[in-house]
Design an enzyme around this catalytic site. Structure first.
Site, mmCIF file in Angstrom:
data_model
loop_
_atom_site.group_PDB
_atom_site.id
_atom_site.type_symbol
_atom_site.label_atom_id
_atom_site.label_comp_id
_atom_site.label_asym_id
_atom_site.label_seq_id
_atom_site.Cartn_x
_atom_site.Cartn_y
_atom_site.Cartn_z
ATOM 1 C CG PHE A 148 -4.811 -2.633 5.480
ATOM 2 C CD1 PHE A 148 -6.101 -3.219 5.596
ATOM 3 C CD2 PHE A 148 -4.435 -2.034 4.238
ATOM 4 C CE1 PHE A 148 -7.157 -3.469 4.641
ATOM 5 C CE2 PHE A 148 -5.434 -2.239 3.014
ATOM 6 C CZ PHE A 148 -6.734 -2.811 3.528
ATOM 7 C CD GLU A 175 0.467 3.864 7.996
ATOM 8 O OE1 GLU A 175 1.016 2.776 7.908
ATOM 9 O OE2 GLU A 175 0.964 4.895 7.203
ATOM 10 C CB CYS A 280 -2.042 -9.982 -1.815
ATOM 11 S SG CYS A 280 -1.395 -11.342 -1.202
HETATM 12 P P1 NAD Z 1 0.580 0.045 1.264
HETATM 13 O O1 NAD Z 1 1.499 -0.070 0.220
HETATM 14 O O2 NAD Z 1 -0.116 1.430 1.266
HETATM 15 O O3 NAD Z 1 1.457 0.068 2.625
HETATM 16 C C1 NAD Z 1 2.186 -0.937 2.928
HETATM 17 C C2 NAD Z 1 3.099 -0.295 3.876
HETATM 18 O O4 NAD Z 1 3.871 0.622 3.123
HETATM 19 C C3 NAD Z 1 2.563 0.183 5.218
HETATM 20 O O5 NAD Z 1 3.627 -0.210 6.404
HETATM 21 C C4 NAD Z 1 2.656 1.825 4.870
HETATM 22 O O6 NAD Z 1 2.710 2.486 6.175
HETATM 23 C C5 NAD Z 1 4.045 1.726 4.005
HETATM 24 N N1 NAD Z 1 3.979 2.948 3.253
HETATM 25 C C6 NAD Z 1 2.811 3.501 2.357
HETATM 26 N N2 NAD Z 1 3.210 4.392 1.839
HETATM 27 C C7 NAD Z 1 4.547 4.374 1.819
HETATM 28 C C8 NAD Z 1 5.468 5.325 1.025
HETATM 29 N N3 NAD Z 1 4.988 6.433 0.246
HETATM 30 N N4 NAD Z 1 6.695 5.193 1.724
HETATM 31 C C9 NAD Z 1 7.033 4.216 2.286
HETATM 32 N N5 NAD Z 1 6.464 3.570 3.131
HETATM 33 C C10 NAD Z 1 5.020 3.459 2.762
HETATM 34 O O7 NAD Z 1 -0.339 -1.251 1.259
HETATM 35 P P2 NAD Z 1 -1.740 -1.572 2.148
HETATM 36 O O8 NAD Z 1 -2.719 -0.659 1.492
HETATM 37 O O9 NAD Z 1 -1.547 -1.229 3.616
HETATM 38 O O10 NAD Z 1 -1.967 -3.020 1.652
HETATM 39 C C11 NAD Z 1 -2.740 -3.343 0.638
HETATM 40 C C12 NAD Z 1 -1.701 -3.594 -0.454
HETATM 41 O O11 NAD Z 1 -0.793 -4.670 -0.107
HETATM 42 C C13 NAD Z 1 -2.637 -4.450 -1.462
HETATM 43 O O12 NAD Z 1 -1.806 -3.586 -2.773
HETATM 44 C C14 NAD Z 1 -2.240 -5.783 -1.759
HETATM 45 O O13 NAD Z 1 -2.453 -6.461 -2.895
HETATM 46 C C15 NAD Z 1 -0.968 -5.865 -1.138
HETATM 47 N N6 NAD Z 1 -0.501 -7.099 -0.635
HETATM 48 C C16 NAD Z 1 0.389 -7.756 -1.026
HETATM 49 C C17 NAD Z 1 0.646 -9.053 -0.448
HETATM 50 C C18 NAD Z 1 1.474 -9.986 -1.200
HETATM 51 O O14 NAD Z 1 2.176 -10.922 -0.557
HETATM 52 N N7 NAD Z 1 1.818 -9.837 -2.344
HETATM 53 C C19 NAD Z 1 0.127 -9.572 0.519
HETATM 54 C C20 NAD Z 1 -0.849 -8.475 1.368
HETATM 55 C C21 NAD Z 1 -0.984 -7.432 0.749
#
Ligand code: NAD
Length: 496
Positions: A148, A175, A280
């Site tokens: 997100f 989403e 991140c």
């Molecule tokens: P998230 O892991 O909750 O979701 C990321 C994606 O995975 C979304 O599209 C979501 O729909 C999907 N998802 C969520 N739960 C799932 C499941 N159980 N099974 C399959 N798919 C699933 O992450 P978020 O809250 O949207 O984003 C924040 C996180 O992303 C933080 O931990 C941040 O550090 C990380 N992030 C990392 C980077 C990087 O480059 N390393 C960059 C941006 C964000």
């Protein structure tokens, strides 16, 4: 209430059997909902990408690049609308959204150079009358799953380069803030992208699991939290797919005794609290070397935090906006509670700030916590909120050990005037992206982005040169055209 649908084969599809509310985090209200794709919808998107692949693969790279040039122009022409959509659903202030969009556009600019990037390698006369070359062929249908916190930039780390390399793509955005991503995908179609080359399915785990298991998907790029990244990597691998899964972070900044503390404070303000700490690469831990540096840092930081303004995205005088959901607001507040209960000193307390006119928004104010120790839960876990914790150590070695021992290794930074110390730090620190007096060392589009340890699962970093390698397969061709009339003899020895 409007429903955000999917983009399949160039058309918006309203599969609204399952839906979820999308919130405006500043008001706490919802006027939009997002369709959550069923298995059938995801399979339709994959089929559309599969059908589009042969013609797209055979489209000359320069023609694919021309579409990217037009796409870049459309992104720039429609920047205000994109930033508005990001603000409404993510909550980040327009200047921050504009920065995110610009970094996304830079990835499109890199993809515009794809004829050069795919030129391959050539060796003449590797043997008598034998020439050899390596070319980089697209994989087929590839998928991207994005978080997100950068609804414009992170998808553009993936699909422009993947598509420019000749792949077709299925994107599953977050989403929680899907509208800007969908709009950007529509702009790429307006730029002339053939139907089916880029498909967007909105959804949750149900959609993701189809992308991870369907044998038509050849590779998966993921960016999100570490537990999900680990699951994505394991599942994609078990299903024979190439995968890069970027996860969470805990980024430390070392503040050395010789650092220009006023400069470090200015840098830390933006890097810790910008975008509510929901980056991140956010700096969430300041490791002060020596009590004198720590005392000065905490005193100047708390003073500098007084004028910070948290509020709605629409007021560009605000420094940062709300966090993404009510649940996340409670989680961030819970980490501040836990640090306090564990004996840390909450110097500036951002819990439950008053934001006039936005009483139901998901706001957390800028928070500074001193005397944090490595055993505290608030130190060990990613908070992903506007919270800066200060850990005090005696030496630079102790500061580096702390960073090297942490499970995450995404970004880090050192504030110092000592070139020797900075050089030693960048050489030995176990982190993928390092800043020297640069708080957010996010690599530019023509390098590649990725952390170490549990911040990245996979071998290749995102975008840039690693992105080209990730989205292509090397093929090496060895060719002989014997002179007419020359017959080759029989040999059973290994060719040399
Ligand atoms: P998230 O892991 O909750 O979701 C990321 C994606 O995975 C979304 O599209 C979501 O729909 C999907 N998802 C969520 N739960 C799932 C499941 N159980 N099974 C399959 N798919 C699933 O992450 P978020 O809250 O949207 O984003 C924040 C996180 O992303 C933080 O931990 C941040 O550090 C990380 N992030 C990392 C980077 C990087 O480059 N390393 C960059 C941006 C964000």
């Amino acid at each position: 209430m409007t429903t955000v649908g999917h983009l399949i084969n160039g058309k918006i599809i309203e599969d609204a059997a399952r839906v979820q509310d999308v919130y405006n985090p500043a008001t706490g209200g919802s006027t939009t909902r997002v369709a959550l794709a069923s298995k059938e919808t995801v399979e339709e998107a994959i089929a559309s990408a599969q059908t589009a692949f042969p013609a797209w693969r055979n489209t000359p790279a320069i023609k694919r690049a021309r579409i990217m040039f037009r796409f870049k122009e459309l992104l720039e022409a429609n920047a205000d609308k994109i930033c508005e959509l990001i603000g409404q659903e993510h909550g980040k202030i327009s200047h921050d959204a504009a920065g995110e969009l610009q970094r996304g556009i830079e990835n499109v600019e890199y993809a515009c150079g794809v004829p050069e990037l795919l030129k391959g390698e050539y060796s003449k006369n590797v043997g008598p009358n034998i020439d050899s070359w390596s070319e980089f062929q697209p994989l087929g249908v590839v998928a991207g799953i994005t978080p997100f916190n950068f609804p414009a930039m992170v998808p553009m780390w993936m699909f422009p380069l993947a598509i420019a390399c000749g792949n077709t793509f299925v994107l599953k955005p977050s989403e929680r803030d899907p509208s800007s991503t969908l709009y950007i995908a529509q702009l790429l179609h307006e730029a002339g992208l053939p139907e089916g080359v880029l498909n967007v399915v909105n959804g949750d785990k149900e959609a993701v699991d189809i992308l991870l298991t369907d044998e038509r998907i050849k590779a998966v790029s993921f960016v999100g939290s570490t537990p999900i990244a680990e699951y994505i990597y394991a599942t994609a691998n078990a299903n024979g797919k190439r995968c890069q899964a970027l996860g969470g972070a805990k980024n430390h900044a070392i503040v050395m005794p010789d650092a220009d503390i006023d400069n470090a404070v200015n840098q830390l303000l933006g890097a810790a609290f910008g975008s509510s700490g929901e980056r991140c690469m956010a700096l969430s831990v300041a490791v002060a070397v020596g009590d004198a540096a720590a005392d000065e840092l905490v005193a100047k930081m708390s003073e500098a935090m007084k004028p910070l303004k948290v509020g709605a995205y629409s007021d560009s005088s605000n420094d940062f906006g709300p966090v993404i959901t009510r649940a996340h607001q409670q989680k961030v507040n819970g980490y501040i509670d836990s640090a306090e209960n564990d004996g840390a000193n909450v110097v500036v307390d951002g819990r439950n700030p008053a934001v006039s006119g936005y009483e139901d928004g998901f706001f957390v104010g800028a928070t500074l916590i001193d005397q944090v120790t490595p055993t505290m839960q608030s130190y060990q876990e990613e908070i992903f909120g506007p919270v800066l914790q200060v850990v005090r150590v005696e030496t630079m070695e102790q500061a580096m050990q702390l960073i090297n021992d942490h499970e995450y290794g995404n970004g880090t930074c050192i504030f110092t005037r000592d070139g020797e110390a900075a050089r030693y730090f960048s050489d030995h620190i176990q982190v993928g992206m390092v800043g020297i007096n640069v708080p957010l060392p996010v690599p530019v589009a023509y390098h590649s982005f990725g952390g170490w340890k549990r911040s990245l699962f996979g071998d290749l970093h995102a975008y840039g040169p690693d992105g080209v390698r990730f989205y292509t397969k090397r093929k090496t061709i060895t060719q002989r055209w014997p002179s007419s009339g020359v017959r080759e003899g029989v040999s059973f020895a290994f060719p040399s």
